[in-house]
Design a protein around this motif. Structure first.
Motif, PDB file in Angstrom:
ATOM      1  N   MET A  76       0.833  -1.205   0.000  1.00  0.00           N
ATOM      2  CA  MET A  76       0.000   0.000   0.000  1.00  0.00           C
ATOM      3  C   MET A  76       0.865   1.252   0.000  1.00  0.00           C
ATOM      4  O   MET A  76       0.593   2.228  -0.713  1.00  0.00           O
ATOM      5  CB  MET A  76      -0.921  -0.008   1.223  1.00  0.00           C
ATOM      6  N   ILE A  77       1.924   1.246   0.785  1.00  0.00           N
ATOM      7  CA  ILE A  77       2.825   2.398   0.860  1.00  0.00           C
ATOM      8  C   ILE A  77       3.458   2.669  -0.507  1.00  0.00           C
ATOM      9  O   ILE A  77       3.511   3.815  -0.971  1.00  0.00           O
ATOM     10  CB  ILE A  77       3.907   2.156   1.926  1.00  0.00           C
ATOM     11  N   HIS A  78       3.899   1.628  -1.183  1.00  0.00           N
ATOM     12  CA  HIS A  78       4.510   1.801  -2.506  1.00  0.00           C
ATOM     13  C   HIS A  78       3.484   2.281  -3.525  1.00  0.00           C
ATOM     14  O   HIS A  78       3.800   3.103  -4.393  1.00  0.00           O
ATOM     15  CB  HIS A  78       5.159   0.497  -2.962  1.00  0.00           C
ATOM     16  N   PHE A  94      -4.016   5.966  -5.995  1.00  0.00           N
ATOM     17  CA  PHE A  94      -4.870   6.218  -4.839  1.00  0.00           C
ATOM     18  C   PHE A  94      -6.119   5.337  -4.838  1.00  0.00           C
ATOM     19  O   PHE A  94      -6.982   5.502  -3.970  1.00  0.00           O
ATOM     20  CB  PHE A  94      -5.277   7.697  -4.805  1.00  0.00           C
ATOM     21  N   SER A  95      -6.236   4.440  -5.794  1.00  0.00           N
ATOM     22  CA  SER A  95      -7.386   3.541  -5.812  1.00  0.00           C
ATOM     23  C   SER A  95      -7.100   2.232  -5.083  1.00  0.00           C
ATOM     24  O   SER A  95      -8.015   1.456  -4.820  1.00  0.00           O
ATOM     25  CB  SER A  95      -7.800   3.244  -7.257  1.00  0.00           C
ATOM     26  N   HIS A  96      -5.841   1.986  -4.764  1.00  0.00           N
ATOM     27  CA  HIS A  96      -5.476   0.743  -4.077  1.00  0.00           C
ATOM     28  C   HIS A  96      -6.003   0.768  -2.643  1.00  0.00           C
ATOM     29  O   HIS A  96      -5.997   1.808  -1.990  1.00  0.00           O
ATOM     30  CB  HIS A  96      -3.951   0.575  -4.072  1.00  0.00           C
ATOM     31  N   ARG A  97      -6.474  -0.371  -2.150  1.00  0.00           N
ATOM     32  CA  ARG A  97      -6.974  -0.466  -0.773  1.00  0.00           C
ATOM     33  C   ARG A  97      -6.453  -1.742  -0.115  1.00  0.00           C
ATOM     34  O   ARG A  97      -6.236  -2.754  -0.780  1.00  0.00           O
ATOM     35  CB  ARG A  97      -8.504  -0.477  -0.741  1.00  0.00           C
ATOM     36  N   ASN A 100      -5.863   3.425   4.140  1.00  0.00           N
ATOM     37  CA  ASN A 100      -7.039   3.488   3.263  1.00  0.00           C
ATOM     38  C   ASN A 100      -7.678   4.862   3.297  1.00  0.00           C
ATOM     39  O   ASN A 100      -8.088   5.409   2.262  1.00  0.00           O
ATOM     40  CB  ASN A 100      -8.060   2.431   3.674  1.00  0.00           C
ATOM     41  N   LEU A 101      -7.760   5.442   4.495  1.00  0.00           N
ATOM     42  CA  LEU A 101      -8.325   6.791   4.628  1.00  0.00           C
ATOM     43  C   LEU A 101      -7.449   7.816   3.919  1.00  0.00           C
ATOM     44  O   LEU A 101      -7.947   8.746   3.274  1.00  0.00           O
ATOM     45  CB  LEU A 101      -8.479   7.155   6.110  1.00  0.00           C
ATOM     46  N   LEU A 102      -6.133   7.648   4.040  1.00  0.00           N
ATOM     47  CA  LEU A 102      -5.213   8.565   3.361  1.00  0.00           C
ATOM     48  C   LEU A 102      -5.372   8.465   1.846  1.00  0.00           C
ATOM     49  O   LEU A 102      -5.395   9.483   1.148  1.00  0.00           O
ATOM     50  CB  LEU A 102      -3.772   8.252   3.754  1.00  0.00           C
ATOM     51  N   ALA A 103      -5.497   7.249   1.322  1.00  0.00           N
ATOM     52  CA  ALA A 103      -5.691   7.068  -0.114  1.00  0.00           C
ATOM     53  C   ALA A 103      -6.974   7.755  -0.574  1.00  0.00           C
ATOM     54  O   ALA A 103      -7.016   8.386  -1.632  1.00  0.00           O
ATOM     55  CB  ALA A 103      -5.732   5.579  -0.454  1.00  0.00           C
ATOM     56  N   GLU A 104      -8.023   7.632   0.231  1.00  0.00           N
ATOM     57  CA  GLU A 104      -9.286   8.276  -0.103  1.00  0.00           C
ATOM     58  C   GLU A 104      -9.128   9.789  -0.129  1.00  0.00           C
ATOM     59  O   GLU A 104      -9.597  10.485  -1.041  1.00  0.00           O
ATOM     60  CB  GLU A 104     -10.350   7.885   0.928  1.00  0.00           C
ATOM     61  N   PHE A 141      -3.396   0.589  11.275  1.00  0.00           N
ATOM     62  CA  PHE A 141      -2.560   1.278  10.294  1.00  0.00           C
ATOM     63  C   PHE A 141      -3.114   1.081   8.887  1.00  0.00           C
ATOM     64  O   PHE A 141      -3.091   2.005   8.064  1.00  0.00           O
ATOM     65  CB  PHE A 141      -1.124   0.745  10.375  1.00  0.00           C
ATOM     66  N   GLY A 142      -3.628  -0.109   8.612  1.00  0.00           N
ATOM     67  CA  GLY A 142      -4.244  -0.352   7.310  1.00  0.00           C
ATOM     68  C   GLY A 142      -5.439   0.540   7.080  1.00  0.00           C
ATOM     69  O   GLY A 142      -5.623   1.088   5.983  1.00  0.00           O
ATOM     70  N   LEU A 143      -6.260   0.724   8.108  1.00  0.00           N
ATOM     71  CA  LEU A 143      -7.414   1.604   8.003  1.00  0.00           C
ATOM     72  C   LEU A 143      -6.973   3.042   7.727  1.00  0.00           C
ATOM     73  O   LEU A 143      -7.549   3.736   6.877  1.00  0.00           O
ATOM     74  CB  LEU A 143      -8.237   1.547   9.292  1.00  0.00           C
TER      75      LEU A 143
END
Length: 304
Positions: free
Chosen positions: A16-18, A25-28, A46-50, A41-43
């Motif tokens: 996810m970081i990579h 930004f669509s990766h979850r 995901n929020l950061l990507a959104e 941290f995963g959550l």
């Protein structure tokens, strides 16, 4: 917890970081029912990507508009680099293998690193939600002179660790003698550029911002735009293409279509209303240019 299961979950975080560092930004991360720091941290990722996905599609966030071709990097809690994109590598003029897992201090001017450390002290770590900090840093590329860059740092925290996700653009190279080593990093640094002054670059960026604020209507012609922003019309046209690698009216169309895609996928608004709200004079014209860009007509994405 099963060590293999834990390693698989950690690998999902690394992936996810990579993906974020490369602008996807669509990766979850698939989340489960665990109640631990990995899940937390995963959550947050995901929020950061959104948040970032919205930031780079919708105009207006933290004073700057829709960053074009930004550098990006991710730092761990010790300020070591964990991920970078190709733009950052071009700015530094270093290969990827010599930057990953290295302290960011190696690639920053000493005063810049000192200021960065001050930004990331305890006041931020006490917060429970993601924060955004505006930064000004000075990179020290290999065999070249320093480059000033601005950027935004999105800060994520769990109970045990933190991540610093930084994206931004170069501002100016300290000396014209260094342009040959950084010409691929940003178009405004080429020796044949028509944008010789920072004031002109700021005017071009103001036009870019104006475009993003007027996606719902037709733009004035380039002469009217040049008068509005007090810049020569020829310099406006050539400088805009040089800075953003696209013409003014092409960018306006592309962004309107991107906005249309967001509305089609995420709202129940009728396709004709979407077209009208973004300033398209007829639905057939909207449908044609939409299909030219996305390969399928608007109804294809609405039906899916």
């Amino acid at each position: 917890m099963d060590p293999l299961k834990r390693e698989q979950r950690l690998e999902q975080l690394r992936t996810m970081i990579h993906e974020l560092a490369n602008g996807n930004f669509s990766h979850r991360i698939p989340l489960g029912n665990q109640s631990d720091d990995i899940e937390s941290f995963g959550l947050m990722l995901n929020l950061l990507a959104e948040e970032l996905g919205s930031f780079f599609v919708h105009p207006g966030s933290f004073g700057e508009r829709d960053i074009e071709d930004p550098y990006s990097l991710i730092l761990d809690t010790d300020l070591n680099i964990t991920a970078v994109n190709s733009v950052f590598l071009k700015l530094l003029n270093y290969p990827k293998e010599t930057t990953i897992d290295q302290p960011i201090q190696q690639f920053l001017h000493s005063s810049s690193f000192h200021n960065l450390k001050k930004q990331f002290k305890n006041p931020y770590k006490r917060k429970k939600k993601p924060l955004v900090v505006k930064l000004l840093i000075t990179l020290t590329p290999h065999n070249s002179l320093p480059i000033d860059c601005w950027g935004y740092c999105h800060i994520l925290h769990t109970r045990e660790t933190s991540l610093y996700f930084i994206r931004g653009l170069p501002i100016v190279i300290h000396s014209p003698q260094s342009v040959h080593t950084t010409s691929t990093a940003h178009p405004s640094f080429r020796s044949d550029t028509v944008l010789q002054y920072q004031a002109d670059i700021q005017k071009i960026r103001a036009v870019h911002q104006y475009i993003l604020e007027h996606l719902h209507e037709s733009l004035p012609n380039t002469l009217a735009l040049s008068r509005l922003f007090h810049i020569n019309e020829n310099k406006l046209k050539k400088g805009f293409k040089e800075l953003y690698q696209i013409t003014i009216f092409k960018l306006h169309l592309e962004k309107r279509l991107d906005q249309a895609m967001v509305m089609i996928k995420n709202t129940p608004t009728s396709l004709k209303v979407v077209a009208h709200s973004l300033g398209f004079k007829s639905f057939p014209h909207f449908s044609k240019v939409f299909k030219d860009k996305f390969e399928y007509p608007p109804s294809y994405f609405r039906n899916r």
